[in-house]
Structure formats: C-alpha cells, structure tokens
Scaffold this active site. Structure first.
Site: not given
Ligand SMILES: [Zn+2]
Length: 241
Positions: A25, A29, A37, A107, A122, A133, A191
């Site tokens: 993170a 930042t 967090r 991001d 993540h 779909c 981190t």
């Molecule tokens: Zn759909």
C-alpha cells in the site's frame, strides 16, 4: 536514506538484470491513494462497519448496495497518477533489468506508468465482470452506475478484486513465486509485511540482496540485506535521473 545505503542499492541495481519488486500500500499512498487499513484512513462515521467487513465476500453478497457505496468512494481513485516509484520500476523493466512487479495494490498505477509484467495479487479495480455472462466493464462503468452496477443482461457486476474471505488467484501466485525464487535482487517496498501473503512470498527468495524500503520498521528488517527507511518514491526516484 544515507549515502552508503543509496550507493549500495545503486550498485546492486546497476549490476543486475534480474530484479523483482514486491510492493504494498505504501507505493500507492505516495500517489495519494489512502491505505484503507490505516486507522486514520477510511473508517469513520460515514459507515457502520469497518472496511475489512465491508470488503468481505459475505458482506458483498448480503449488502451489495452498501458494498458499492463504500467501494466506489473509497477504492477507486480516478485522478491518481503514478509517482516516481512506479515510473522508476517501469524504466528498469524497459532497460531489461527488472523482471516483474508483484503488487498488493489494485489501482493499476504500475501499468499506467508503463510496466508490462505486473502480478496483481489482489486484482484490479479496472477489471469488472458480469457474474452472469462474464462481460467485461471498466472502472468508469462502475462509478457511473447509480447503486449496484448491472450488466446489460441484468446480472450483477463484480470487481475483479480479491475480497476478504476469498482466495488468491493460484496462477498469479505461482508466477510471483517463480519470479521471486529466481530473482537476483528482491526489492520490497511500501508494505509492513504483516499482511498475508507478503511474508510467505519472501520465503521463496534465495538471493543475498534483499532490499527493504519502508518508512517504518517491519518485522522483516532483520532478514533484509539492506534496509532503507525513507519514502519509496524518493528512494527509487534516483533511477529516473
Ligand atoms: Zn451479463
């Protein structure tokens, strides 16, 4: 960052063509994306639950509308731009020195900076899929949706982001492990290394050039070969010169 640390890092980077970066993170930042967090970060009177609860699979299922109210406001930062850390890593990759960026951030700023091999542990706010779909939608579509973003088919759209209670993508983890296991220089930044799977991934590194760049002290400091306590953008920014 003192002169000695700076020169040590420069020497390792200059002499390597097999660098891997692992970021958390703190890398974001510095582009003004708050760490959800952090205590003084997002959890305030605006929401009835802590972010870890809202960003869980079961909460998403049960309270999809409230999930998206939080998610749209606190997880997507459209104005964010890459900082010197992102730009330096992209440059090192272009120069054939850096093999991969492994990130816990969602991001997309590494790609925006020009990085090609980015392993997003993540997921990413820029990828969203219809749960019925499978159709793809970008972040704008999510932001523009009134409450719960719906597909043209009527299905609910879910961000390709790993929520609490959800497992990590096995293929991405395997790739990250093989890059780290083969790396000559491993640079870890932004981190605290307390969040799974960061701590575990580092166990795969076999080299002797483990660099830790973090503003605060982390539990892994003793394992690092070089610890630099300074903002990541300032440290990696030297490779933009
Ligand atoms: Zn759909």
């Amino acid at each position: 960052m003192n002169m000695e640390e700076r020169e040590q890092l420069r020497e390792w980077v200059v002499n390597s063509d097999n660098i891997v970066f692992f970021g958390g993170a703190g890398v974001s930042t510095e582009s003004n994306i708050p760490d959800f967090r952090s205590v003084d970060g997002l959890y305030n009177q605006e929401y009835d639950y802590p972010p870890e609860t809202i960003l869980s699979h079961s909460f998403y299922k049960k309270n999809t509308k409230e999930f998206y109210r939080f998610y749209k406001k606190k997880m997507i930062f459209k104005e964010a731009k890459p900082n010197p850390a992102h730009l330096a890593l992209a440059k090192l990759e272009q120069e054939g020195k850096l093999k991969a960026v492994v990130t816990q951030n969602i991001d997309g700023l590494h790609q925006m900076a020009g990085s090609k091999e980015v392993l997003e542990l993540h997921g990413s706010v820029h990828r969203n899929f219809c749960t019925r779909c499978g159709r793809f939608y970008d972040a704008d579509y999510i932001l523009e949706a009134k409450e719960i973003p719906l597909c043209e088919c009527g299905g609910i759209i879910k961000p390709d982001v790993v929520l609490y209670e959800e497992g990590l993508d096995y293929g991405i983890m395997q790739k990250a492990i093989s890059y780290i296991a083969a790396a000559d220089v491993l640079i870890i930044g932004g981190t605290s290394l307390t969040v799974y799977p960061a701590a575990g991934l580092i166990d795969y590194y076999r080299g002797k050039k483990l660099v830790l760049i973090n503003k605060g002290i982390t539990p892994m400091d003793r394992r690092a070969d070089l610890v630099i306590a300074a903002p990541i953008g300032e440290v990696l920014g030297m490779f933009l010169e």
